[in-house]
Motif scaffolding. Structure first.
Motif: not given
Length: 1292
Positions: A194-195, A347-349, A354-358, A364-365
């Motif tokens: 959900s970001a 993580m599982d690339s 994982s795409k959402r997390l990236l 964030l960065l």
């Protein structure tokens, strides 16, 4: 400690050779089992020994001895005991403990990388130690903290189960938001889709929710909703940084929350996050814990924006305490960023989550990086480091999943880059660490995306380039001055130039360069200003990459710009130009020209650029010459460094097109005219004409004379540039017809009506006066009356050029790496003498230039007479090159050239007699005359006879002088040349050499070959010379040695020995070698010779499969040792056998000097050492005679071995002093009158005479000393340090 560390490093290079030293270091460590005793206190030497052992393991995985590993493992197990002060030495401060932990753990981490067994054993218990340290409740936590800091910087291996325990403990103990159990973390972590994350402990306030919301503005990429609005953009709403009571209250609440964290708790957080980063990076842990760790780092980064937004005056703390808090908190954020980046690798690339997390991590960065850029603390070093860390994470995201996120990343990266450019410094060598980090990251992403997905990369680059074309909105500036160029534009230009240089792609340059050139020609940058200066710097950087299209466009633009600046100087328009116009002409454009010259590597482009630069210099010189009241040096001088650089690889001895040659001539004409060359006459000779005929010339005369005699009037960089240009300039001989044509061309280098032109007689007098001063008064001004002003300027340019060639580096031209006669600058200065139809005045001037150049060369060599090492080698090579050229020039057809060559060669020989024994010079003397005469296209018997007679006279004088000063070395060299002559098919060279040597004799009687007392008149030297000749003479009697006959016999013997070695090698290679069985037994050396430090033993030279060289090396070493053993036992030396063995061993050494194999080098070094020491150890006249013959052979055939041979001989001489042998036998009982008178002077029985006659040793020393004196004459000054040590112990 430093000595122990140095010893440890030596042991690590070859531990098998230093096992005793390794055991000694281990014995200095705490005894086994002692550290398990609770009251044990270590000492400082023990700590140093432990560090040394750990350092050894970090450099070498030595398996043969297990004690070093046991020592460090036992100490690591005792670390919990070290948390008490009673464990450490008395008065051991906490800083020293911290340093020890850091060094020790750093070594152990490197050791575990080398040894898997050590890593596995340490991993089994290291987790418990770290957990114990992190969960302590002791009052004194200083040692615990020092250990944890060291572990966080150098984390050692930990098993998975212990790592998961440690992660849980760290999250619980250091207050970084850990729930009570991992199971509670899974739901929170699973809500990442959900970001939006919920705050810990159920605080779901509206402000907190908004603070962590990243979806205020969503962009749908591949079906995923990603929050793109920066946290900085949301700050006014989410964190209350807007006007209003509610906002102010929330700000105060945030500040209070941050100030509740003590500096100590922040340090604990940093330690925890660092440890978590190491664990995540090295140990696979459960998914739930990994999500929890990721959530912790994420929340830290989300709070970064609010922290950096707080204004300095809003903090209750100020001064040093506030700075300490800021630094520590930013360190925590940096550790959190590193943890977040490392967690991505686990993580599982390939998964959708994982795409959402990236994407979330990327947002964030980038938000955090923007916050760093806009923060008031951005100048702090820790903030710059944090920014660099964040950008490395962004770069890591770019390459993840095969670049699928590249398009999204570049969209977000562009605003960040522009923001950085807006913050960076505009000028200076560095725009700041943040700017450099952005440049590096952008370069990495572009290089990655260039082959993966080119379209977004092109869009990103063009988007940055477009920003420099944005015009300012001047209409809104009513009544105000025109707005200056925005900083962002200037820095984007610098950024794009740096990116082009780093990526180095022609396609990328072709994208950017047209935009820059368009701006320079038609846009805002077409007029002088900061923008134009920055663009010119950028295009020169891109042109230096060497892509032809961009290079040509840039050089044409810069050349036109420079000429325009010169032509506008002095006009009404130039008076209203901005100061940047002068900066562009004086600094920017010359620096750009130099940059291009330094960067071009293509021979084709360098040749083109050389021609363009020289043409520009001609145009500038002509334009500057017409500027009334101004010096052309201001205009031509800035271009000289670029000309020097582009000419640095130009060989002036090759055939050159006349057009290029004339451009060089024009350059030096203007260099002389404007006084840009460094002064060449330190003490000018004033003449009467100076005071009588120049009264009306004024300052022009003073400047011309100052240019010749100094001091230098211009930038010192221009002076050094002129010196470099001289090394690559061909002789300025353009026309071979008549001087009229050249004079017409020279007149064209002046503008019509110029005050320096050919029609101005006063200017002509000035140039003649300067020329006379440059020639050192060799030609007076009255003799130059027929020389016109432009011709005098040309001759002055020639004088500057040819003299500067020698004053700058001794007269070595650009060209091949080997320093031969072809690189002597005399080859250039002699070209002027060959020009036909010269008038007498011009011929006198050119001859004077040759002599002035020679004087300069001699002065350069004399200034370096005391140099040693590489500098001495360069000096001797330069001297040899000049001498060889003068020798070859004696065969020229022009009589004046031959006469000058002979005169200069004789002067050079008298001033530097060491060239008498230079092998290259002797080669040229003995053999080049026949080569030069036979290669001549003109059959002229009279000329051939004249040249042959001249050579024979010079050779006879040369050899006679060399024999009179150093007869040993001279005979060795002559024998080498006889060997060479015998290998030639043509008989003439050998015949000439034989005829020259047939009449030469040396001996102990009266010598008719030379006049006066020379070194060869010393009896010891003459005896050594007889030994060096190889003749079978009685050295204790008078003798007369025929150089020719003895030399031919010895040269034949040397050739035979060399042929024996070559034949054996061919036979060995033809049968494919062989595998011997049992290695032969080596006979001992005896007590005395063991002190000679002979190096590698023969057994160490015995590999499994022996080569030919190793077989013979062992054979000769064994035979030489046998001769020593026989002499040690009082036996008689077999002179014939000893000579045969030494000669064959020498032939073997000389046959394989080029080999760089380590066993060969060690074996040859041992054999060379034995050849030097055996005659000294045997110490008989026969052994020393053979030794001198062999030593002379070595230093004559291989001059590079001269220093090694002499060093060994001096060591051997000093050894005879220590052992009181031969000449240094200090006991007088056995020699002189005391031996006969003793029975009458003292009571008791007479002393029995020794078994070995001491007279034999004294005669051997006499021969040895004669050889030393000979070598001192040959290498006068370069090996003084050897003879100083020799004479220091010379007690006779």
């Amino acid at each position: 400690m430093e000595a122990l560390i140095e010893l440890c490093d030596i042991i690590a290079q070859n531990p098998a050779l230093f096992t005793e030293k390794l055991s000694w270091i281990c014995s200095r460590c705490p005894p086994p089992g002692s550290l398990q005793v609770g009251s044990y206190r270590v000492t400082r030497p023990q700590l140093n020994a432990i560090l040394a052992v750990a350092r050894f393991l970090s450099k070498c995985n030595y398996q043969a001895d297990s004690r070093p590993k046991l020592v460090v493992i036992e100490f690591i197990r005792s670390i919990p005991a070290s948390f008490k002060h009673s464990f450490w030495p008395q008065s051991f401060p906490i800083e020293a403990i911290s340093t020890f932990y850091s060094d020790f753990l750093g070594y152990i981490v490197k050791a575990t990388d080398l040894s898997g067994d050590l890593a596995g054993e340490i991993a089994s218990f290291m987790g418990d130690i770290v957990i114990s340290a992190s969960t302590t409740n002791a009052n004194d936590t200083g040692i615990y903290r020092a250990f944890l800091i060291a572990v966080s910087q150098n984390c050692m291996p930990i098993v998975t189960s212990e790592a998961e325990r440690l992660v849980a403990c760290l999250l619980d103990q250091f207050g970084v938001g850990s729930p009570s159990s991992p199971r509670e973390a899974v739901p929170a972590a699973s809500e990442t889709s959900s970001a939006q994350d919920s705050p810990p402990a159920g605080n779901h306030s509206k402000g907190a929710d908004d603070a962590t919301t990243l979806s205020s503005r969503n962009t749908v990429i591949n079906g995923s909703s990603i929050g793109w609005k920066s946290s900085i953009d949301q700050m006014g709403i989410n964190f209350g940084f807007n006007d209003g009571v509610g906002g102010t209250a929330l700000v105060n609440q945030q500040i209070a929350a941050f100030e509740e964290e003590t500096v100590e708790s922040l340090e604990k957080q940093e330690i925890a996050l660092r440890l978590l980063g190491h664990i995540v990076d090295k140990v696979p842990i459960k998914a739930g814990l990994l999500e929890l760790v990721r959530m912790v780092s994420k929340r830290q980064l989300q709070s970064l924006t609010a922290f950096l937004k707080i204004r300095k005056r809003d903090w209750s703390e100020q001064g040093a305490s506030l700075k300490a808090r800021i630094n520590t908190k930013l360190s925590v954020f940096r550790a959190a960023a590193q943890l977040q980046i490392k967690s991505l690798a686990s993580m599982d690339s390939d998964g959708k989550s994982s795409k959402r997390l990236l994407l979330e991590t990327l947002a964030l960065l980038i938000d955090a990086a923007e916050a760093c850029l806009l923060s008031i603390w951005r100048k702090l070093r820790i903030c710059e480091d944090l920014f660099t860390c964040l950008l490395s994470g962004i770069s890591h995201v770019a390459v993840t999943r095969g670049g699928q996120l590249l398009r999204v990343l570049l969209i977000r990266l562009k605003p960040l880059v522009l923001t950085t450019c807006a913050q960076a410094d505009t000028w200076g060598n560095s725009q700041g660490a943040m700017f450099e980090s952005v440049t590096k990251t952008s370069c990495e992403i572009i290089e990655f995306g260039w082959s993966k997905d080119r379209a977004p990369v092109d869009t990103f680059i063009m988007g940055l380039a477009a920003s420099i074309r944005e015009r300012n909105d001047y209409e809104e500036q009513d009544g105000k001055e025109k707005q200056t160029i925005p900083v962002v534009q200037l820095n984007v230009i610098r950024l794009l130039a740096d990116l082009n240089v780093s990526v180095n792609k022609a396609e990328m340059v072709d994208m950017i360069l047209p935009l820059f050139i368009e701006s320079l020609e038609e846009g805002d940058a077409s007029t002088p200003g900061l923008l134009r200066i920055r663009l010119l710097d950028a295009v020169s950087h891109m042109a230096s990459l060497g892509f032809e299209k961009s290079y040509r466009e840039t050089v044409v633009l810069m050349t036109r710009s420079y000429l325009n600046k010169i032509s506008n100087i002095g006009s009404e328009e130039s008076k209203t130009l901005a100061p940047e116009a002068t900066t562009e002409r004086v600094e920017t454009l010359p620096a750009g020209f130099l940059l291009i010259a330094s960067g071009l590597t293509s021979p084709k482009l360098r040749s083109d650029y050389r021609h363009r630069l020289l043409s520009l210099c001609s145009d500038v010189g002509l334009a500057a010459e017409s500027q009334s009241g101004r010096s052309g040096a201001d205009f031509l001088g800035p271009l000289l460094p670029a000309v020097a650089e582009i000419c640095s690889d130009f060989d002036p001895t090759i055939d050159i097109e006349p057009s290029l040659l004339k451009l060089f001539r024009n350059l030096w004409f203007y260099v002389a005219l404007f006084g840009l060359a460094p002064p060449i006459q330190k003490n000018p000779l004033p003449t009467k004409s100076n005071t009588t005929s120049l009264n009306g010339v004024g300052s022009m005369s003073a400047m011309a004379l100052q240019a010749v005699s100094g001091p230098y009037m211009w930038n010192s960089l221009w002076s050094s540039a002129v010196q470099r240009v001289a090394q690559g300039t061909p002789p300025l001989v353009v026309s071979s017809v008549k001087w009229l044509e050249d004079e017409l061309e020279l007149n064209a280098l002046h503008n019509p009506g110029s005050r320096r032109g050919s029609g101005n007689e006063k200017a002509a007098i000035v140039q003649r006066t300067a020329l006379s001063a440059a020639l050192g008064g060799r030609v007076d001004i009255a003799s130059m009356s027929t020389i016109s002003g432009v011709k005098a300027t040309y001759l002055l340019a020639v004088a500057f050029l040819e003299i500067i060639r020698f004053s700058s580096n001794g007269g070595v031209l650009n060209g091949q790496t080997s320093l031969s006669a072809s690189r002597s600058a005399f080859g250039c200065v002699f070209e002027y003498l060959k020009t036909p139809n010269l008038t007498q005045a011009v011929s006198q001037c050119l001859t004077a230039i040759v002599h002035r150049a020679f004087e300069t060369a001699v002065s350069w060599l004399e200034d370096r007479i005391s140099d040693t090492g590489n500098e001495a080698e360069l000096r001797d090579s330069t001297l040899s090159a000049h001498a060889c050229f003068l020798i070859k020039s004696m065969s020229q057809r022009e009589e004046n050239v031959r006469d000058i060559s002979v005169s200069l060669l004789v002067q050079l020989r008298d001033k530097f007699p060491q060239i008498l024994w230079n092998s290259s010079c002797l080669d040229s003397l003995l053999f080049s005359v026949n080569t030069d005469l036979s290669s001549s296209l003109v059959n002229d018997p009279a000329w051939v006879a004249t040249v042959r007679s001249l050579y024979q006279r010079i050779v006879r004088e040369w050899i006679t002088n060399s024999l009179s000063y150093a007869p040993c070395t001279s005979q060795g060299l002559l024998q080498e040349k006889l060997c060479k002559a015998n290998t030639w098919q043509r008989g003439q060279p050998a015949t000439d050499v034989v005829s020259l040597l047939s009449e030469m004799r040396i001996g102990t009687g009266k010598n008719d070959c030379w006049v006066g007392i020379r070194t060869a008149n010393i009896p010891a030297v003459m005896a050594a010379a007889a030994a060096a000749s190889g003749g079978n003479l009685k050295l204790t009697e008078a003798f007369n040695l025929e150089v020719l006959s003895t030399g031919i016999v010895s040269a034949t013997a040397k050739c035979n020995h060399a042929g024996e070695i070559a034949g054996m090698r061919r036979l060995y290679n033809s049968i494919g070698g062989f595998q011997p069985g049992t290695p032969p037994t080596v006979i001992g050396l005896g007590i005395g010779l063991q002190r000679l430090k002979s190096g590698v033993s023969p057994q160490q030279l015995q590999p499994e499969s022996e080569s030919f060289n190793e077989l013979l090396l062992m054979k000769f070493v064994r035979q030489l040792q046998q001769f020593v053993n026989v002499a040690e036992k009082g036996g008689e030396l077999d002179k014939t056998s000893f000579r045969e063995t030494c000669s064959q061993a020498t032939a073997l050494l000389l046959s394989d000097l080029a080999s760089d194999s380590k066993p060969n080098m060690e074996g040859f070094s041992q054999l060379l050492r034995l050849l030097c020491w055996c005659p000294a150890y045997i110490s008989t006249p026969d052994a020393m005679e053979i030794g001198i013959f062999v030593w002379t052979w070595l230093v004559s055939a291989a001059p590079q071995l001269g220093s090694l041979v002499l060093a060994e001989l001096v060591d051997a001489w000093l050894w005879t002093i220590d052992t009181k042998r031969g000449l240094f036998a200090s006991d007088v009982r056995y020699s002189g009158p005391a031996a006969k008178l003793r029975p009458h002077l003292f009571p008791g029985e007479p002393v029995v005479q020794p078994d070995k006659d001491p007279i034999q040793g004294i005669i051997a020393h006499r021969l040895w000393l004669g050889f030393f004196i000979d070598r001192f004459e040959v290498r006068n000054g370069s090996i003084v340090y050897l003879f100083l040590s020799l004479l220091l112990y010379f007690k006779i």
